[in-house]
Design a protein around this motif. Structure first.
Motif, PDB file in Angstrom:
ATOM      1  N   THR A   1      -2.836   6.094   0.901  1.00  0.00           N
ATOM      2  CA  THR A   1      -2.288   5.048   1.773  1.00  0.00           C
ATOM      3  C   THR A   1      -3.079   4.890   3.072  1.00  0.00           C
ATOM      4  OG1 THR A   1      -0.751   6.649   2.734  1.00  0.00           O
ATOM      5  CG2 THR A   1       0.061   5.314   0.903  1.00  0.00           C
TER       6      THR A   1
ATOM      7  N   VAL B   1      -1.477  -1.411   2.894  1.00  0.00           N
ATOM      8  CA  VAL B   1      -0.116  -1.906   2.640  1.00  0.00           C
ATOM      9  C   VAL B   1      -0.171  -3.359   2.189  1.00  0.00           C
ATOM     10  CG1 VAL B   1       1.996  -2.633   3.804  1.00  0.00           C
ATOM     11  CG2 VAL B   1       1.108  -0.348   4.189  1.00  0.00           C
ATOM     12  N   LEU B   2      -0.958  -4.159   2.896  1.00  0.00           N
ATOM     13  CA  LEU B   2      -1.010  -5.582   2.568  1.00  0.00           C
ATOM     14  C   LEU B   2      -1.675  -5.832   1.223  1.00  0.00           C
ATOM     15  CD1 LEU B   2      -1.739  -7.140   6.075  1.00  0.00           C
ATOM     16  CD2 LEU B   2       0.450  -6.782   4.923  1.00  0.00           C
TER      17      LEU B   2
ATOM     18  N   PRO C   1      -4.344   1.849   7.155  1.00  0.00           N
ATOM     19  CA  PRO C   1      -3.044   1.866   6.487  1.00  0.00           C
ATOM     20  C   PRO C   1      -2.462   0.459   6.330  1.00  0.00           C
ATOM     21  CG  PRO C   1      -3.103   3.555   8.180  1.00  0.00           C
ATOM     22  CD  PRO C   1      -4.396   2.795   8.273  1.00  0.00           C
ATOM     23  N   ARG C   2      -2.602  -0.321   7.399  1.00  0.00           N
ATOM     24  CA  ARG C   2      -2.031  -1.659   7.361  1.00  0.00           C
ATOM     25  C   ARG C   2      -2.688  -2.522   6.282  1.00  0.00           C
ATOM     26  NH1 ARG C   2      -3.670  -6.293   9.671  1.00  0.00           N
ATOM     27  NH2 ARG C   2      -2.052  -7.880   9.590  1.00  0.00           N
TER      28      ARG C   2
ATOM     29  N   GLU D   1       3.381   0.520  11.373  1.00  0.00           N
ATOM     30  CA  GLU D   1       2.053   0.270  10.822  1.00  0.00           C
ATOM     31  C   GLU D   1       2.108   0.213   9.291  1.00  0.00           C
ATOM     32  OE1 GLU D   1      -0.995   2.411  12.708  1.00  0.00           O
ATOM     33  OE2 GLU D   1      -2.515   1.278  11.603  1.00  0.00           O
ATOM     34  N   PHE D   2       2.947   1.073   8.711  1.00  0.00           N
ATOM     35  CA  PHE D   2       3.058   1.116   7.247  1.00  0.00           C
ATOM     36  C   PHE D   2       3.883  -0.031   6.673  1.00  0.00           C
ATOM     37  CE2 PHE D   2       1.387   5.443   7.378  1.00  0.00           C
ATOM     38  CZ  PHE D   2       0.573   5.419   6.264  1.00  0.00           C
TER      39      PHE D   2
END
Ligand SMILES: Nc1ncnc2c1ncn2[C@@H]1O[C@H](COP(=O)(O)OP(=O)(O)OP(=O)(O)O)[C@@H](O)[C@H]1O
Ligand SMILES: [Mg+2]
Lengths: 325, 249
Positions: free
Chosen positions: B48, B74-75, B70-71, A209-210
């Motif tokens: 995060t 991150v993006l 979180p995804r 996911e990270f």
């Protein structure tokens, strides 16, 4: 084309396997090898597709046979419907085939949306619960499914494009082609970007996911594809027996698929198929001598699991690579 | 680049983050220090998206990212490596980086696209060069040394070309030699990639040597923030964390 170049080896292996399978039908008259192999195609697809969940993605399902059974029942019921056969005429079989796979896909998507949110044992139990739900529907809806008796009266198999599936040779060759094609597709999936994304999730879904993976979505896609593959196995069995039986939806059928995987090994692509061949062979051989085949199979599985702590294919491959060194 | 405004988080009765406000300049190298349980990792988890704050705001380049997943975070460009190296045991080092790069390129869900493509391989080799991990590229992630696992964890974060790179105790569990090697790797990557780098660290020598700005947490509160000489002189930090004899260093 790049795709063909990349999969050259798998394409060769598929074509050669198919030629061997077909030549068995042409050169051996006795039906036994064909019957045995059709059961391998069917249960092999069940085990191989289950391993897409367990081995590729780390999702241990206890309810995978539900989709096998659903494929078989959907296929049988469609073809038993006179209007369906009248309407689609000679294309009834291919259309029923595709529809049954799609129906299973849809059903698995609905179940999957709920199941893939859970991890480990909760996922396993929920898939099991949904399987038992389907089983009770099949057993209690007697007017539609024939209840414990199974789908009675045979499944009509109108010929299409010169293929007559009521003929045992035609049926065998048809099933061989479908089987090899499905295994080839599973192989491509295993080596694709998607296949590696599944490995990320299996190894460490939090980290996946990270790095930007849509974990739930990927798991759901995997669940649906695996279910559709299992339904193809069920359809092959329905074609072969000209019926469908509630045992296929019972939890022991899923258990057997897990045994096949354990016997062959999760980490090698073809392992579950080898496991299927072993389990079916042991089953057939033991049945000649004793009525306690389940007991014998149970003991063999215990020896493999406790003794080797891995599948037989994994064990022998390790032995070979060890010798090479 | 990254602004944290009055952020709060408690777990049951434990106040893990107490009204913390912090900002990190674009391209800076900052550290977060504090005793065990001070709330350092929790702060990273909040930034995060791993956990949601009870109140407060987090802004990345002016954009509110407080309630994103979180995804999504991150993006948007916040990459992270973990306190305990967080990797993919059954993949090789190269495969792990390739898979991560596939995610960056938005092709990780392609069902039939062969994984071992020229493009992914070339890109991963570039990254392996950057990380100086060529010689172990075909080893399983679970078989490489602890130090290499920590570098790989950073590499996974870097593969996503983050604007902000957050490292949770990058030298944890390492011997002195390996530690300083890691420090030079971190400095090298920071300069090379022009990222805003934030790291959590217990080793004061490392902290004072490379940080442009140091932030000190204690019981979830920010008690000091400044450059090395300011922090070394700060009375509260000495009392709470560094100890009396620290001034002599
Ligand atoms: N998910 C959680 N649930 C409950 N309590 C938590 C959780 N995460 C952290 N805590 C608590 O919050 C406090 C801060 O923990 P945190 O992990 O942020 O500390 P840290 O500064 O990173 O410490 P260390 O130096 O040991 O890594 C601790 O008291 C911890 O027990
Ligand atoms: Mg911590």
């Amino acid at each position: 084309m790049n795709f063909i170049k990349f999969h050259k080896k798998d394409i060769y292996i598929s074509i050669i396997s198919l030629l061997i399978l077909i030549s068995i039908a042409l050169f051996i008259e006795h039906p036994w090898p064909r019957d045995f192999l059709v059961s391998i195609f069917s249960f092999g697809l069940l085990a191989m597709s289950l391993n897409m969940l367990i081995g590729f993605a780390g999702m241990v399902s206890f309810g995978h046979a539900a989709f096998f059974a659903l494929g078989a029942y959907a296929f049988g019921l469609l073809l038993q419907n006179e209007n369906f056969v009248m309407y689609f005429g000679q294309f009834s079989i291919p259309i029923a085939f595709v529809l049954s796979v799609l129906i299973t896909g849809l059903y698995s998507a609905i179940i999957g949306i709920i199941c893939v949110r859970l991890n480990d044992i909760y996922f396993a139990f929920l898939t099991l619960a949904f399987q038992m739900f389907l089983y009770s529907v099949i057993v209690s809806w007697v007017s539609l499914t024939g209840g414990d008796q199974g789908l009675m009266g045979g499944i009509p198999r109108p010929p299409f494009l010169g293929i007559d599936l009521s003929d045992s040779i035609h049926r065998y060759i048809f099933c061989s082609i479908i089987f090899v094609l499905c295994i080839f597709i599973l192989r491509i999936l295993n080596k694709s970007n998607f296949g590696y994304t599944l490995r990320l999730i299996r190894d460490n879904s939090e980290r996946a996911e990270f790095i930007g993976i849509r974990v739930l979505r990927v798991k759901l896609i995997c669940f649906v594809i695996a279910s559709m593959m299992a339904s193809v196995g069920g359809i092959i069995m329905a074609l072969f027996t000209s019926g469908a039986y509630p045992e296929w939806a019972f939890w022991t059928q899923s258990g057997e698929a897990i045994f096949m995987i354990m016997l062959g090994g999760v980490s090698i692509f073809i392992g579950p198929l080898v496991g299927t061949i072993l389990l079916r062979s042991i089953n057939d051989i033991v049945q000649i001598y004793s009525s306690h085949s389940d007991l014998v199979i149970g003991i063999i599985i215990m020896i493999v699991v406790l003794g080797l702590r891995k599948g037989l294919v994994e064990y022998f491959l390790e032995k070979i690579s060890f010798k090479k060194k | 680049m990254l602004n944290i405004k009055n952020i709060n988080k408690s777990f049951g009765g434990v106040v893990a983050t107490n009204n913390v406000s912090l900002s990190f300049e674009e391209g800076s190298l900052s550290s977060i220090i504090g005793p065990n349980g001070a709330g350092k990792t929790t702060l990273f988890n909040l930034i995060t998206g791993k956990i949601k704050p009870d109140s407060g705001e987090i802004l990345l380049a002016g954009e509110n990212i407080t309630n994103l997943s979180p995804r999504e975070i991150v993006l948007k460009g916040i990459g992270r490596a973990f306190q305990i190296a967080n990797i993919f045991p059954t993949l090789t080092v190269k495969e792990a980086l390739m898979a991560s790069l596939a995610s960056r390129l938005g092709i990780s869900e392609k069902l039939f696209k062969p994984f071992y493509s020229k493009d992914l391989q070339n890109k991963s080799e570039e990254l392996l060069d950057t990380l100086e991990m060529n010689d172990i590229s075909d080893d399983l992630c679970s078989n490489i040394s602890h130090g290499d696992q920590k570098v790989l964890d950073i590499g996974l974060a870097l593969s996503l070309e983050p604007k902000v790179l957050m490292l949770d105790e990058p030298t944890a569990g390492m011997g002195p030699e390996e530690r300083w090697q890691m420090v030079s790797t971190i400095e090298r990557l920071w300069k090379l990639k022009n990222v805003t780098l934030i790291f959590i660290e217990h080793d004061m020598d490392i902290v004072f040597k490379i940080s442009q700005k140091i932030n000190v947490l204690r019981y979830g509160s920010l008690i000091a923030s400044g450059n090395s000489s300011e922090i070394k002189k700060n009375k509260e930090v000495i009392d709470a964390y560094l100890g009396e004899d620290f001034e002599s260093i």
